[in-house]
Structure formats: C-alpha cells, structure tokens
Design an enzyme around this catalytic site. Sequence first.
Site, PDB file in Angstrom:
ATOM      1  N   TYR A  51       0.792  -1.260  -0.111  1.00 48.77           N
ATOM      2  CA  TYR A  51       0.073  -0.127   0.014  1.00 48.77           C
ATOM      3  C   TYR A  51       0.846   1.036   0.055  1.00 48.77           C
ATOM      4  O   TYR A  51       0.340   2.433  -0.399  1.00 48.77           O
ATOM      5  CB  TYR A  51      -0.802   0.034   1.299  1.00 48.77           C
ATOM      6  CG  TYR A  51      -1.860  -1.026   1.281  1.00 48.77           C
ATOM      7  CD1 TYR A  51      -2.295  -1.786   0.349  1.00 48.77           C
ATOM      8  CD2 TYR A  51      -2.558  -1.575   2.445  1.00 48.77           C
ATOM      9  CE1 TYR A  51      -2.990  -2.859   0.475  1.00 48.77           C
ATOM     10  CE2 TYR A  51      -3.546  -2.433   2.757  1.00 48.77           C
ATOM     11  CZ  TYR A  51      -3.518  -3.214   1.668  1.00 48.77           C
ATOM     12  OH  TYR A  51      -4.581  -4.100   1.708  1.00 48.77           O
ATOM     13  N   HIS A 108       1.207 -11.615   1.533  1.00 46.37           N
ATOM     14  CA  HIS A 108       0.062 -10.665   1.010  1.00 46.37           C
ATOM     15  C   HIS A 108      -0.346 -11.583  -0.135  1.00 46.37           C
ATOM     16  O   HIS A 108      -1.631 -11.869  -0.233  1.00 46.37           O
ATOM     17  CB  HIS A 108       0.775  -9.418   0.293  1.00 46.37           C
ATOM     18  CG  HIS A 108      -0.519  -8.479   0.301  1.00 46.37           C
ATOM     19  ND1 HIS A 108      -0.329  -7.019   0.470  1.00 46.37           N
ATOM     20  CD2 HIS A 108      -1.796  -8.550   0.054  1.00 46.37           C
ATOM     21  CE1 HIS A 108      -1.501  -6.546   0.272  1.00 46.37           C
ATOM     22  NE2 HIS A 108      -2.349  -7.367   0.063  1.00 46.37           N
TER      23      HIS A 108
END
Length: 306
Positions: A51, A108
């Site tokens: 992010y 992730h």
Amino acid sequence: MSISTLPLNDGFQVPWIAFGTGTALYQKDAEVAIRLAIDNGFTHLDGAQVYENEDTLGNGIVASGKSRSELFITTKLGKLSPGATPKSALQESLRKIKVDYVDLYLIHQASNHVGKLKETWKGMEEAQKAGLAKSIGVSNFTADHLKTILEIATIPPAVNQVEAHPYVWKALQPNLAIHDQYKIVTSSYGGLSPLFRGKGGPLDPVVEKIRARLEKTRGAPVSDGQVLNKWLQQKGVLVVTTSSKAERIREYLDTQNVPELTAEEIALIETTGGKLHQRYFVSLEFDDDSRSSTHLAFQPGNWPSE
C-alpha cells in the site's frame, strides 16, 4: 464500545473487524483516515507494504494518542527485494509504522513468491520467533497454497485473508475446509461487494427482507451493509473494511449490536449467493511450487468504496 474478538489458533485474540488502508488510501497519506477510524472506535488497523503508506499509518497511530496495547496492527509482506527476508522486510515496516511489533503479519499473495513459498513461510516463522509479530498468516491463498506451506510449517497460519462474500462463498469451500481443519480464521476483504458493485444480483431482495426484519426486531435502523457484515460475523469471519465517512465507520462497528440472523436467514444468504459466482478481483493462472492453480491477484484500489 468493546469490540468482540475471534480466537486465533496460536492462543491470541483478534478484533472481528478491521479498518483497511488499501483501497482509496493506496499510495496515499493515511494519517487522517487512521485518526478518523480510531477516534470512532476502530482498534484493528490493517496495512500492507504494497500500500506504500505504512509511514502515515504510523503517523495516525501516534497522533491518536492510543497506547500500543489498545491497538491490533496488521501488515502484509510484499514482494521481497534481493537479499531480503520476511524478517528484514518486517523490520522495515516496523520502523515506518513506529512500533516494536505487529499483532499479525501476512504473506500478501503467493504469486510474489513463486517456487519459494515454503522458504518464505519459514521466514515468516522466524519473524514471529524473533518477537516481531505475535501471529502470522497469509492472504489470497488458495487451498493448494495452504497445503504447500502446511507440509513444512511448524506454525500453521493463524489467518487467511481472501475476497469473501456470498457470491464467492461456494467457490471458497476447499479453502474453508482447510481453515476448519487447522482452525485458521477466514478474513474477508471486499465483503460488501455484492451491495456496492453487484447491484441487481439475486441477493438484493433477500438482503432487503432480512434488513427489514432486523430493523423491526431492533427498533432502530439497520443497513444493508450491516446485514452482510452480520452474516460474515456469524460465520466467524474477520471483516476488513474501510470508509472515509465517520457515520459509515460507526455503522460498521455497530454491526455487533444488530440482532443475530436466524439459521434460516444465514442459509438463505448462502444459497442465494451460490446462484451467482462473481469475483470482483482479477484472477491469474500461474504455477507455484509445481502446483498449477487459480490465484486471485491483489489489485490496489479495486475495493468498492464501502
């Protein structure tokens, strides 16, 4: 308001709902959003290296004035740079977030570690043993990915964060069987996609009927989003959501005060959702550790603006 928790397979507890810093906050300053979330009651904050806003996530935490023990912080391992390990990558994340440890550290996505999934999981275990993460887990893992790491794991994943809502629940059954076997908590992102991106689907009238019943029973307003989040909560799912609106944030947290769905209502949402298979994220075909499988790729900013 105290937020209810879910038990993890390592003995820790996790708040059942988290505020995510992906979506509209991807590669953007998250400080104001984090302050808003914490000020309105969120204690579980869900970040990720990809992010690219872990530093401002940390700024928001510092600005909130909350003590570290009052918060549950999650981050996720991105693609490893040459020479890096899950432990060294986490150390960099901790520096940015300005904390000594995270409560939950996830891989992730498996596609970042093709051919090295087992090695990467061992690295996650090392990060946990070093005290940098209380719990470790995965994200976007298929049943085959889980089986791959479970062959060598001395610590099973505590969580698998996946796209989870009624329109994919049927397809998730192979995952959920492994989750049940190893007591892995299912975490959901994009859980309200049927409402925000799938309007006109078979769930619409079902959700509306249940919402009206819950509202009558409660004697106070109940939203469509609360119906689906309540369904996820009663399924034992850890919900990751986000919003830029204080009113919506409070609504999400208020879900635990909504009356419970009946067994019939829970089943009706599941069976109705099973009539339409709809993912809202891109699927990729790839070969991982000699196992060919369909993988759901993370697409930054691709969540509905819940």
